[in-house]
Design an enzyme around this catalytic site. Structure first.
Site, PDB file in Angstrom:
ATOM      1  N   HIS A  37      -3.054  -5.616  -2.538  1.00  0.00           N
ATOM      2  CA  HIS A  37      -2.073  -4.918  -1.686  1.00  0.00           C
ATOM      3  C   HIS A  37      -0.647  -5.147  -2.201  1.00  0.00           C
ATOM      4  O   HIS A  37       0.192  -4.251  -2.155  1.00  0.00           O
ATOM      5  CB  HIS A  37      -2.141  -5.431  -0.244  1.00  0.00           C
ATOM      6  CG  HIS A  37      -3.434  -5.145   0.451  1.00  0.00           C
ATOM      7  ND1 HIS A  37      -4.368  -6.123   0.720  1.00  0.00           N
ATOM      8  CD2 HIS A  37      -3.953  -3.994   0.935  1.00  0.00           C
ATOM      9  CE1 HIS A  37      -5.393  -5.584   1.350  1.00  0.00           C
ATOM     10  NE2 HIS A  37      -5.181  -4.301   1.491  1.00  0.00           N
ATOM     11  N   GLY A 149      -4.776   2.102  -3.464  1.00  0.00           N
ATOM     12  CA  GLY A 149      -5.530   1.441  -4.520  1.00  0.00           C
ATOM     13  C   GLY A 149      -6.623   2.351  -5.075  1.00  0.00           C
ATOM     14  O   GLY A 149      -7.280   3.073  -4.329  1.00  0.00           O
ATOM     15  N   LEU A 186     -10.625  -7.333  -5.968  1.00  0.00           N
ATOM     16  CA  LEU A 186     -10.121  -7.980  -4.753  1.00  0.00           C
ATOM     17  C   LEU A 186     -10.338  -7.050  -3.560  1.00  0.00           C
ATOM     18  O   LEU A 186     -10.116  -5.843  -3.654  1.00  0.00           O
ATOM     19  CB  LEU A 186      -8.634  -8.312  -4.897  1.00  0.00           C
ATOM     20  CG  LEU A 186      -8.249  -9.310  -5.989  1.00  0.00           C
ATOM     21  CD1 LEU A 186      -6.817  -9.794  -5.768  1.00  0.00           C
ATOM     22  CD2 LEU A 186      -9.196 -10.509  -6.048  1.00  0.00           C
TER      23      LEU A 186
END
Ligand code: PAF
Length: 286
Positions: A37, A149, A186
């Site tokens: 993030h 993302g 992640l």
């Protein structure tokens, strides 16, 4: 960095920034933030003068029996990270603020084709929930650009399509997936893995790389290639939901002639559903 909880406060803060001539960037999240993030916030901060993030665990995109209730809520730690990464304003609304008339009567945004298959097949209604909340957030913030993302490849394709189809003047930027040293993408859901599962999880990315390597070396018998790798995932103790090779732009199943490919996977490790993908353009040197 200010945190606001209402649409009224959000609009006032964004209007102030605009009146100072600032360009607005937006990073929508569901919180429990990690370095993936932060890469999105950093990218936005490089491009605009005023970065807005949102944290909202959106019930509309969770199906019955999914992990809505156990989705980690870590607001204080998230605020600290956002501040460090250069975020200017956090919008952290309640469910009532986002859906004041309830969710049943909420107008829905639905993106056909791209939202079907892959995660859309195993999570019915999920992408309608994502498209609806992202449209609402875009209308509330009215950013110049928004950063997402690439780990959620199908989600990114759905959002690009809705922005295009609904004529929203927002530039959408896809940021590369941030990975742990062993290759695991992640994700907030990685926190659900126990020590043993965490040690096994990098097999997901290794599987994508094995397939990409085989394609680069000339293999085009995709069904057999995928079947062998599904067996590898199962042997490692995962329960694959899908493992597919698709055309990267349209997300239709890839043909041997396609050059712009994406390999996508979703697999359960215990009760945790991991997703990942690898974009492979055969015309672009790696
Ligand atoms: O990717 C996410 O975290 C969510 O799907 C999003 C885009 C914030 C919408 O709730």
């Amino acid at each position: 960095m200010n945190t606001v909880k209402t649409v009224r406060e959000l609009r006032a803060a964004v209007a102030r920034a605009r009146s100072e001539g600032k360009r607005i960037g937006f990073v929508p999240t569901m919180g429990n933030l990690h370095s993936g993030h932060m890469a999105l916030i950093t990218k936005a901060a490089q491009r605009v003068d005023f970065v807005v993030a949102s944290i909202f665990v959106n019930p509309l995109q969770f199906g019955a029996g999914e992990d809505l209730d156990k989705y980690p809520r870590t607001l204080a730690a998230d605020q600290e990270q956002l501040l460090q990464a250069g975020c200017h304003l956090l919008f952290a609304p309640t469910v009532e603020q986002m859906y004041p008339d309830g969710m049943a009567s909420q107008t829905r945004v639905s993106v056909p084709n791209l939202a079907e298959g892959l995660c859309g097949a195993s999570r019915p209604g999920h992408f309608d929930g994502v498209a609806t909340v992202v449209s609402k957030l875009f209308n509330m913030v009215q950013p110049d650009l928004a950063v997402f993302g690439q780990k959620d490849f199908q989600q990114l394709a759905v959002i690009r399509a809705l922005v295009h189809d609904l004529n929203m003047p927002i530039q959408i930027i896809g940021e590369p997936t941030v990975r742990a040293a062993d290759g695991l993408a992640l994700s907030s859901r990685n926190g659900f893995l126990d020590e043993q599962q965490r040690a096994v999880a990098p097999v997901v990315y290794r599987t994508l790389k094995n397939i990409a390597d085989a394609i680069v070396q000339g293999r085009r018998d995709y069904p057999a290639l995928l079947q062998a790798q599904i067996q590898q995932l199962e042997a490692a103790g995962l329960r694959p939901d899908y493992l597919e090779i698709r055309h990267a732009q349209s997300l239709r199943p890839a043909t041997p002639e396609d050059r712009d490919l994406v390999i996508l996977v979703a697999a359960f490790l215990g009760t945790t559903r991991l997703i990942d993908n690898l974009h492979l353009n055969l015309d672009t040197p790696a």
